[in-house]
Write an enzyme that holds these catalytic residues in place. Sequence first.
Site, PDB file in Angstrom:
ATOM      1  N   HIS A  19     -59.164 -11.301 -21.241  1.00  0.00           N
ATOM      2  CA  HIS A  19     -60.049 -12.021 -22.150  1.00  0.00           C
ATOM      3  C   HIS A  19     -61.473 -12.136 -21.611  1.00  0.00           C
ATOM      4  O   HIS A  19     -62.434 -12.179 -22.383  1.00  0.00           O
ATOM      5  CB  HIS A  19     -59.453 -13.380 -22.485  1.00  0.00           C
ATOM      6  CG  HIS A  19     -58.184 -13.271 -23.256  1.00  0.00           C
ATOM      7  ND1 HIS A  19     -57.169 -14.204 -23.188  1.00  0.00           N
ATOM      8  CD2 HIS A  19     -57.741 -12.298 -24.114  1.00  0.00           C
ATOM      9  CE1 HIS A  19     -56.169 -13.818 -23.972  1.00  0.00           C
ATOM     10  NE2 HIS A  19     -56.498 -12.667 -24.538  1.00  0.00           N
ATOM     11  N   HIS A  42     -52.354  -4.737 -30.747  1.00  0.00           N
ATOM     12  CA  HIS A  42     -51.136  -5.513 -30.467  1.00  0.00           C
ATOM     13  C   HIS A  42     -51.532  -6.992 -30.431  1.00  0.00           C
ATOM     14  O   HIS A  42     -51.551  -7.621 -29.382  1.00  0.00           O
ATOM     15  CB  HIS A  42     -50.499  -5.065 -29.151  1.00  0.00           C
ATOM     16  CG  HIS A  42     -50.045  -3.639 -29.152  1.00  0.00           C
ATOM     17  ND1 HIS A  42     -50.924  -2.574 -29.057  1.00  0.00           N
ATOM     18  CD2 HIS A  42     -48.816  -3.091 -29.262  1.00  0.00           C
ATOM     19  CE1 HIS A  42     -50.251  -1.436 -29.090  1.00  0.00           C
ATOM     20  NE2 HIS A  42     -48.965  -1.725 -29.214  1.00  0.00           N
ATOM     21  N   SER A  97     -56.396 -12.925 -27.880  1.00  0.00           N
ATOM     22  CA  SER A  97     -57.536 -12.046 -28.123  1.00  0.00           C
ATOM     23  C   SER A  97     -58.021 -12.074 -29.574  1.00  0.00           C
ATOM     24  O   SER A  97     -59.240 -12.021 -29.809  1.00  0.00           O
ATOM     25  CB  SER A  97     -57.209 -10.615 -27.686  1.00  0.00           C
ATOM     26  OG  SER A  97     -55.997 -10.161 -28.258  1.00  0.00           O
ATOM     27  N   ASP A 140     -47.170  -0.682 -36.538  1.00  0.00           N
ATOM     28  CA  ASP A 140     -47.237  -0.280 -35.136  1.00  0.00           C
ATOM     29  C   ASP A 140     -48.691  -0.017 -34.767  1.00  0.00           C
ATOM     30  O   ASP A 140     -49.386   0.741 -35.439  1.00  0.00           O
ATOM     31  CB  ASP A 140     -46.399   0.977 -34.934  1.00  0.00           C
ATOM     32  CG  ASP A 140     -46.592   1.573 -33.560  1.00  0.00           C
ATOM     33  OD1 ASP A 140     -47.101   2.698 -33.480  1.00  0.00           O
ATOM     34  OD2 ASP A 140     -46.245   0.921 -32.569  1.00  0.00           O
ATOM     35  N   ASP A 161     -53.317  -3.482 -25.953  1.00  0.00           N
ATOM     36  CA  ASP A 161     -52.540  -4.148 -24.898  1.00  0.00           C
ATOM     37  C   ASP A 161     -51.070  -4.281 -25.290  1.00  0.00           C
ATOM     38  O   ASP A 161     -50.586  -5.369 -25.577  1.00  0.00           O
ATOM     39  CB  ASP A 161     -53.139  -5.506 -24.523  1.00  0.00           C
ATOM     40  CG  ASP A 161     -53.192  -6.469 -25.684  1.00  0.00           C
ATOM     41  OD1 ASP A 161     -53.240  -6.003 -26.834  1.00  0.00           O
ATOM     42  OD2 ASP A 161     -53.155  -7.694 -25.435  1.00  0.00           O
TER      43      ASP A 161
END
Length: 280
Positions: A19, A42, A97, A140, A161
């Site tokens: 971060h 992700h 995030s 995905d 990530d």
Amino acid sequence: MFSYRHAFHAGNHADVLKHLCQMLLLEKLCAKDKAFVYIDTHAGAGIYDLTSEQAQKTAEYQTGIDILLDAGCQSSHIKAYLKLVEQYRQHNRYPGSPEIARRLCRKQDSLQFMEWHNNEVQQLEANYKQQRRVHVHHRDGFEGLVAITPPKPARGMVLIDPSYELETDYQVLPDTLNKAYRRWQTGIYAIWYPLLAKQRDRSQGMLEAVSRGPYKSVLDIRLSVVPQDEQLGMHGSGMLIVNPPWQFDQHVEMLMPELATALGQGGEGSYQIRWLAQQD
């Protein structure tokens, strides 16, 4: 592939490194008035309750963000990160995030969040259903990144990530990065990866695959909070930055000594910054 829940690890030392790098990159993008796109492949739930059963089971935040909040760091970048996070920590929450991106991005910027886990994406959608500039995709992240590149506007960054619970992630990631880069060569790509015990670590092969790619500039940033062991779990993590902005490496270099000192356990913290590829 559906078992990973980031709530178990929210606010740990890996989140802190990830971060901090994310905020530095977003600050660079926000330095110009021109709009940009932020893509999170992700995304997870976006915001995490540190009193939840998952967070309490591991309590990894106690050796991550909580230590840093009490460390008295002088780096202006660390202070900016802590100022943002503290607003959530005082309510027993931690911003993932997506939430950090939402806070830093401007009204003209677009945010694209991808998440494949059913429960996680439901929480993600609930957290951002009132945000018009936020677009949540139940898909995905690897497939989704290639599908939406090049984005409009063609200025911005991607945070990748995955959980790396599947060993195939270490092969799929470099392949996905290659495909996305060929479609969008001006984007900034920030890739988080774990540093595991010697018998379990698969990062080196992934790094070698990335270093063989068509990228002009790739910066590798590593933070270890304990020395690597033969059989223990994650001792640190790394961030690969493809197309890092001007002077990004210098800004990272200024904050890493304090970060390693603060998060290192028993004085064993260490860091490494190196170029895997560098434009002449």
